[in-house]
Write a protein that holds these residues in place. Structure first.
Motif, PDB file in Angstrom:
ATOM      1  N   ALA A  18       7.926 -51.858 -28.878  1.00 14.97           N
ATOM      2  CA  ALA A  18       8.765 -53.055 -28.779  1.00 14.97           C
ATOM      3  C   ALA A  18       8.017 -54.207 -28.118  1.00 14.97           C
ATOM      4  O   ALA A  18       8.513 -55.325 -28.058  1.00 14.97           O
ATOM      5  N   THR A  19       6.803 -53.935 -27.647  1.00 20.63           N
ATOM      6  CA  THR A  19       5.985 -54.968 -27.012  1.00 20.63           C
ATOM      7  C   THR A  19       4.726 -55.222 -27.843  1.00 20.63           C
ATOM      8  O   THR A  19       4.239 -54.333 -28.558  1.00 20.63           O
TER       9      THR A  19
ATOM     10  N   ASP B  65       4.858 -48.489 -25.957  1.00 22.13           N
ATOM     11  CA  ASP B  65       6.169 -49.058 -26.258  1.00 22.13           C
ATOM     12  C   ASP B  65       5.966 -50.084 -27.363  1.00 22.13           C
ATOM     13  O   ASP B  65       5.508 -51.195 -27.120  1.00 22.13           O
TER      14      ASP B  65
ATOM     15  N   ARG C  88       6.774 -43.427 -26.390  1.00 26.66           N
ATOM     16  CA  ARG C  88       6.679 -43.943 -25.024  1.00 26.66           C
ATOM     17  C   ARG C  88       6.293 -42.881 -24.015  1.00 26.66           C
ATOM     18  O   ARG C  88       5.597 -43.182 -23.042  1.00 26.66           O
ATOM     19  N   GLN C  89       6.729 -41.637 -24.196  1.00 24.31           N
ATOM     20  CA  GLN C  89       6.470 -40.594 -23.212  1.00 24.31           C
ATOM     21  C   GLN C  89       5.109 -39.942 -23.475  1.00 24.31           C
ATOM     22  O   GLN C  89       4.930 -39.215 -24.466  1.00 24.31           O
TER      23      GLN C  89
ATOM     24  N   THR D 135       5.396 -44.245 -35.736  1.00 23.10           N
ATOM     25  CA  THR D 135       6.016 -44.624 -34.464  1.00 23.10           C
ATOM     26  C   THR D 135       7.268 -43.776 -34.237  1.00 23.10           C
ATOM     27  O   THR D 135       7.899 -43.304 -35.177  1.00 23.10           O
TER      28      THR D 135
ATOM     29  N   GLY E 286       2.017 -52.830 -26.777  1.00 21.68           N
ATOM     30  CA  GLY E 286       2.185 -51.488 -27.315  1.00 21.68           C
ATOM     31  C   GLY E 286       1.721 -51.371 -28.752  1.00 21.68           C
ATOM     32  O   GLY E 286       1.035 -50.410 -29.122  1.00 21.68           O
TER      33      GLY E 286
ATOM     34  N   ALA F  62      10.262 -45.953 -35.146  1.00 25.27           N
ATOM     35  CA  ALA F  62      10.834 -46.064 -33.799  1.00 25.27           C
ATOM     36  C   ALA F  62      12.123 -46.882 -33.834  1.00 25.27           C
ATOM     37  O   ALA F  62      12.190 -47.951 -34.447  1.00 25.27           O
TER      38      ALA F  62
ATOM     39  N   LEU G 282      12.345 -54.056 -30.999  1.00 26.82           N
ATOM     40  CA  LEU G 282      12.101 -52.659 -31.346  1.00 26.82           C
ATOM     41  C   LEU G 282      12.188 -52.415 -32.850  1.00 26.82           C
ATOM     42  O   LEU G 282      11.333 -51.734 -33.426  1.00 26.82           O
TER      43      LEU G 282
END
Length: 263
Positions: free
Chosen positions: A67-68, A65, A39-40, A13, A71, A93, A115
């Motif tokens: 953090a979700t 993401d 994320r990008q 990550t 994701g 991450a 996160l």
């Protein structure tokens, strides 16, 4: 030295830049196939394709993401769908913070908890069963020296990284019977793009000598008097992933140029 990593599969990550990208390249050089999460979408896809071409491995970029919950599930599914599971998980991450305990909102505390801690929890729950089916594996959590030696201006970062360190210890005892080794790494000053960006911002009004600012930080905190490179840190991660670290379980390792002040 043969590290015994060829044809393993690693999930990383924060894998498109900085420390995560350096770890990805270090593992790819050993013949490890990769699932890079960031994320990008454009950047993570481009880096996966570049590494695959440069090292002759398979690599896939996943825009997520972590953090979700959604994701993390996307990352878990990618490992399963593309490679039949993973052998290595690098929970890397994360990002620094800047606040006071008295003024920081609940929302900011929750965002960093998600996160730095819940991403690692969810990914471990999803990927450890894959590792068990494949005969074992390695989980490494990238925390920080701030987990035990906090910097005054980022209490949320300090607290959540400390929690990640404790999570690593708890998880290690739970998974070692399944031949899954869990360890934690606490880096010190590592010269990531985030550090350079911050230094440029802080010196923009005073001549822009960001390198001198970074040297001052290193002189203050690290006896070695310099920042480490992402590649230097990545070498340590690659070793911990390997068969050569087979007796390393449930430990936290400092890679900090002497910054840690206690024994």
């Amino acid at each position: 030295m043969d590290l015994g990593l060829k044809n393993k599969v690693a999930v990383i990550t924060g894998g498109s830049v900085g420390i995560g990208l350096a770890i990805a390249e270090g593992l790819a050089a050993e013949g490890v196939d990769l699932v890079l999460a960031a994320r990008q979408a454009d950047r993570v896809t481009a880096e996966a394709e570049r590494i695959a071409g440069a090292y002759g491995v398979k690599a896939v970029g996943v825009a997520a993401d972590v953090a979700t919950a959604e994701g993390t599930q996307a990352v878990i599914a990618a490992a399963e769908d593309r490679f039949g599971g993973a052998d290595i998980l690098i929970n890397n991450a994360g990002t620094g913070s800047n606040e006071t305990v008295m003024e920081a909102s609940d929302e900011k505390w929750q965002a960093y908890w998600d996160l730095h801690v819940m991403a690692a929890v969810r990914l471990a729950r999803g990927i450890a069963p894959q590792m068990k089916r494949r005969g074992g594996g390695v989980i490494l959590n990238n925390a920080s020296i701030c987990a035990v030696q906090p910097l005054w201006y980022e209490p949320i970062y300090n607290v959540t990284k400390s929690a990640l360190m404790m999570f690593s210890k708890c998880l290690s005892t739970e998974l070692v019977p399944d031949n899954i080794r869990v360890n934690c790494v606490n880096p010190g000053l590592i010269l990531t793009p985030d550090w350079i960006k911050t230094a440029r911002q802080l010196t923009a009004q005073t001549g822009g000598d960001y390198k001198a600012y970074l040297q001052d930080v290193a002189d203050e905190h690290a006896p070695i008097k310099r920042f480490g490179t992402p590649e230097e840190l990545a070498h340590f991660f690659v070793f911990l992933c390997s068969d050569k670290a087979s007796y390393s379980v449930g430990s936290t390792y400092f890679v900090d140029g002497g910054m840690h002040k206690t024994i």
